[in-house]
Design a protein around this motif. Structure first.
Motif: not given
Length: 629
Positions: A69-86
């Motif tokens: 969770l970031n400071q605003r309470g939004t859920t973030i993730v560590l990248r689990s693959d690179v395909t979706a970010p691309i």
């Protein structure tokens, strides 16, 4: 939980020392240079992404994502693959660039696994994405580039197995119309590599004999282009035929690339059916128990980011390749071919073929003796085929070390027991299962000595069968097979369900029959805080959870029957064969969870690299079991 010591780090992450880093960087450089030569441009994406965008779109299951969770309470993730970010970048920063896009990457990715040794939470991937081209040529290009990349990385011996999601969807849709639940069950069995469960599910469906035979024959649809031709003979829909035609066109293009020798078609491959939409593939390296490469077509992903487009690609498991990549090694591959008199011509033809490929080949005639094979002439020190300790996966014989060993016996099975270059390594459980399994092996014509189990040796070579037996505790067999130190193994279904290892379940051997049961005293009555003792905490927890019962599961390692007698637990979950021990201790069976027999299992890579060897063994055992039925 105690405070971590200063030298400790979280489970699943590694420190890389200078020699490993140098090798990793060399592999990275060579592979990215290879990809650049094919017109792929490198891209970098952030380590963290929003869960609601990239996290949800990723092929990684939700429970394997690292979430913060970031400071605003939004859920973030560590990248689990690179395909979706691309895909996100292609739909935003690169939205004005025309298709096709050819992008490459090298990055660390993160997966949240159970705390088991060997399950890496952080590892490196190097890969490519080809976006905007739906053609078979595009799929063939990424496969050919995967092969070129593995060669550039220094991986000496490997195979690529290719399948198509559309074929399986079409086949099941045509043969099991309006039976969605049955279709999903069969797909899940294939996804979990549970061939025994697949055959069991087919039997329970009560299909017409021709349909049953067709669906069971799917398990043998692997090979070259002839597999496509055989698949087209099945009664399948236009969609399934289109999938096969797509694979046939791919195969032709791969022939033009000159890489067909590295590729086999396997129509049982299914991949993540919610993610992949067409062709899927995996790459397997000799002497490594896990895939080093995976990829496929994912035509629905970019639509989730607002720019619908077909796409295909792959990722190399760069960290895994550290174990097998060879840098600067010019030594030829050495092979030993041993043959019975009647197989001389076939053996010498094989030797000629290998020499034409640059192998250094030694041939040796062997004579038939006592139902098995023995070296011709008088045996002496060093004549036994043994693992070469200095070189993992190689074998020492008469003072020389060989990378590959082939045996051609009088039954004409040729190199079937050693395809892909190594003696077949079998993890054999000690005790009750072993006695029945070794008897079954002998009945199938394999020269297993009668006094095998009397030896105190832990590794026992049987060169007559081109096998090596690893004597292990039953509970350890799936681990040895999953990690590739054994190609195949024999293990009870109870251990398979408890250990939950990623292996192929090939054959129900029908031996060591027993059952998993809930057991207690005859006077047992429900209590407020029930406790269950067992050697199988995973199985027991799942059983009671599925029935909505809250129980405390206590793990014990032996004498489970004691628990209700001394008040440690009010019930137990354990194996029952005859029930005599229960009777003598005043216990009764209350419920049966499932029946248990021993299974033949195989490592994922070995099943591809040594498929003919393993299939030959399966055929022998299946014929023997059928004759006994």
């Amino acid at each position: 939980m105690s405070k971590p010591k200063g030298f400790e780090k979280p489970i699943g992450v590694k420190d890389y020392l200078p020699h490993a880093v140098a090798k990793l960087r060399h592999i990275e450089h060579e592979v990215l240079t290879c990809m650049r030569g094919w017109g792929y441009e490198q891209i970098l994406t952030p380590t963290i992404e929003y869960y609601d965008t990239v996290g949800v779109a990723s092929a990684t299951s939700d429970q394997k994502l690292f979430k913060l969770l970031n400071q605003r309470g939004t859920t973030i993730v560590l990248r689990s693959d690179v395909t979706a970010p691309i895909a996100r970048v292609a739909s935003s920063l690169l939205k004005d660039r025309p298709f096709p896009l050819r992008l490459s990457y090298h990055a660390n990715v993160f997966r949240a696994f159970e705390e088991e040794a060997g399950r890496e939470a952080e590892f490196f991937q190097t890969g490519v994405e080809l976006i905007g081209d739906p053609s078979p040529e595009a799929d063939a290009e990424v496969i050919a580039l995967a092969i070129a990349s593995l060669k550039a990385a220094g991986v000496p011996s490997f195979k690529i197995a290719v399948g198509h999601v559309g074929f399986l969807n079409g086949l099941f849709g045509d043969t099991l119309p309006e039976r969605a639940e049955a279709q999903e069950r069969l797909k899940e069995c294939l996804l979990q590599r549970d061939y025994v469960g697949y055959r069991t599910a087919l039997g329970e469906l009560k299909l017409e004999e021709s349909v049953h035979r067709e669906l069971e024959g799917l398990l043998r649809l692997r090979g070259g282009q002839e597999i496509c031709e055989r698949a087209l003979e099945l009664r399948v829909s236009d969609g399934a035929r289109e999938a096969i035609r797509h694979l046939c066109e791919m195969w032709d293009v791969l022939g033009a690339y000159g890489v067909q020798d590295h590729v086999l078609i396997d129509l049982t491959m299914i991949g993540d059916i919610s993610y992949y939409t067409g062709m899927t593939f995996e790459g397997y390296a000799s002497q490594l128990g896990f895939p080093v490469c995976s990829g496929g077509r994912y035509d629905n992903l970019l639509a989730q980011f607002g720019r619908p487009a077909p796409a295909t690609g792959f990722a190399l498991k760069t960290t895994r390749m550290l174990e097998v990549a060879e840098v600067g090694q010019d030594e030829p591959v050495r092979a030993l071919i041993r043959y019975a008199p009647g197989q001389r011509r076939a053996a010498l033809e094989k030797a000629a073929d290998l020499r034409a490929e640059g192998f250094a080949v030694v041939t040796e005639g062997i004579a038939q003796a006592g139902g098995g094979l023995s070296a011709a002439g008088e045996a002496g020190a060093g004549d036994a085929l043994m693992p070469a300790q200095a070189k993992t996966g190689r074998y020492a014989y008469k003072g020389a070390v060989y990378d590959q060993v082939f045996t051609f016996d009088e039954k004409g099975r040729g190199a079937a027991m050693t395809e892909g270059g190594a003696v077949l390594k079998v993890a054999m459980p000690k005790g009750r299962i072993y006695k029945q399994a070794s008897k079954l092996f002998r009945q199938a014509g394999l020269p297993i000595p009668e006094d095998f189990d009397d030896s105190r040796r832990l590794i026992i070579p049987v060169p007559e069968a081109n096998m090596e037996f690893i004597m292990a505790k039953p509970v350890d067999v799936p681990t040895y097979v999953e990690y590739g130190v054994a190609d195949i193994g024999i293990v009870g279904k109870d251990v398979l369900m408890e250990e939950n290892k990623d292996v192929y379940e090939l054959l129900d051997l029908g031996i060591a029959r027993c059952r998993m049961s809930v057991i207690g005293l005859p006077s047992w009555e429900p209590v407020i805080h029930p406790r269950v003792a067992t050697k199988y905490p995973r199985v027991a927890s799942q059983y009671f959870r599925e029935r909505g019962q809250q129980v405390e599961v206590i793990k014990l390692n032996g004498s489970i029957e004691l628990a209700p007698l001394i008040g440690l637990a009010d019930r137990i979950v354990d194996m029952v064969e005859t029930g005599k021990t229960l009777e003598e201790n005043g216990l009764v069976e209350m419920e049966t969870l499932f029946q248990v027999t021993s299974r033949l299992i195989a490592n994922r890579v070995s099943y591809r690299m040594q498929n003919a060897a393993i299939q030959s063994l399966c055929d022998r055992l299946s014929d023997t079991l059928a004759a006994k039925a």
